[in-house]
Design a protein around this motif. Structure first.
Motif, mmCIF file in Angstrom:
data_model
loop_
_atom_site.group_PDB
_atom_site.id
_atom_site.type_symbol
_atom_site.label_atom_id
_atom_site.label_comp_id
_atom_site.label_asym_id
_atom_site.label_seq_id
_atom_site.Cartn_x
_atom_site.Cartn_y
_atom_site.Cartn_z
ATOM 1 N N VAL A 1 3.083 4.030 1.799
ATOM 2 C CA VAL A 1 3.250 4.511 3.168
ATOM 3 C C VAL A 1 2.283 3.765 4.080
ATOM 4 O O VAL A 1 1.088 3.644 3.778
ATOM 5 C CB VAL A 1 3.004 6.027 3.246
ATOM 6 N N SER B 1 0.352 6.581 -0.713
ATOM 7 C CA SER B 1 -0.311 5.475 -0.023
ATOM 8 C C SER B 1 -1.672 5.224 -0.641
ATOM 9 O O SER B 1 -2.390 6.166 -1.009
ATOM 10 C CB SER B 1 -0.485 5.783 1.471
ATOM 11 N N CYS C 1 0.816 -1.213 0.000
ATOM 12 C CA CYS C 1 0.000 0.000 0.000
ATOM 13 C C CYS C 1 0.851 1.264 0.000
ATOM 14 O O CYS C 1 0.306 2.371 0.000
ATOM 15 C CB CYS C 1 -0.919 0.010 1.216
#
Length: 252
Positions: A131, A173, A129
């Motif tokens: 961060v 992210s 994903c």
């Protein structure tokens, strides 16, 4: 598999007018766009593509890698996803299955979020994903850069291009939007992946609705060569017909 055809695509990014992207289209059948890992040129997909005789495999070199020149500034993951859409446009494909490997998995996730109508099925291989992910072993990450299929190094990416790739994912992210991904999703990882640990695949599988997780026993991070490429191809071959069958039932 039919001979590879090479072509060029100009991105749709206004800030990158004239950015040249080298791409390849090979084979015949249902289309599969493959998005590569950090530093890897599109020929790294050859062993995997050879295991998919019934598919059209579309690949491309990210900016700064292989035959694609380095841009003047680092690109966001969302901009790299826009380039991937431009590749689909040049291949004259309204929709395709999208496979993102490692760094390319971030681009594939963003593409599924930004342009859901272009994604038939989403395959996330050895990725995370961004961060918020569990980090891998730094030495193993470095060891995977620039390694070719036959032990001879691929042409190394432009150092600035590699830096741009690294910066693209540094502050990105997918956690905020994973729950909104609508495409049927397959998540594949090696049980011994020390670069992107398997716990990251479990996170993706929990957060993406109705995602399927396939763990490849004894496999590491590199799913593009040897038996690992064959194992990834088998997972993709099982996923795609099943996904299409479910969609037909839902439509009927």
């Amino acid at each position: 598999m039919s001979p590879s055809r090479s072509t060029f695509v100009k991105s749709h990014l206004l800030c990158l007018s004239g950015q040249r992207i080298t791409m390849s289209i090979q084979g015949e059948g249902d289309p599969l766009l493959v998005i590569n890992g950090l530093s890897r040129p599109m020929q790294s997909w050859d062993p995997f593509a050879s295991e998919l005789p019934g598919r059209t495999v579309i690949s491309f070199d990210a900016p700064g890698i292989g035959g694609s020149p380095t841009p003047l500034r680092p690109l966001l993951i969302s901009e790299l996803a826009t380039i991937a859409v431009a590749v689909l446009d040049t291949a004259e494909l309204e929709q395709a299955d999208i496979l993102g490997y490692s760094h390319g998995g971030a681009i594939a996730q963003q593409l599924a979020h930004d342009a859901p109508g272009r994604v038939g099925g989403l395959i996330l291989a050895a990725t995370s994903c961004g961060v918020g992910a569990t980090p891998g072993v730094t030495a193993d990450v470095i060891r995977h850069l620039g390694r070719s299929l036959d032990g001879k190094p691929w042409p190394l990416p432009d150092p600035l291009g590699l830096l741009w790739q690294t910066l693209a994912v540094a502050n990105w992210s997918s956690i905020p939007f994973l729950g909104s991904i609508k495409a049927p999703t397959l998540i594949v990882c090696g049980s011994r992946d020390s670069v992107v640990p398997p716990s990251n695949s479990h996170v993706l599988a929990r957060r993406i609705p109705n995602a399927t997780l396939v763990m490849l026993p004894g496999r590491g991070h590199d799913l593009q060569r040897g038996d690992s490429a064959k194992a990834l191809a088998r997972a993709v071959n099982r996923f795609s017909p099943a996904r299409r069958a479910v969609q037909r039932l839902a439509a009927g």
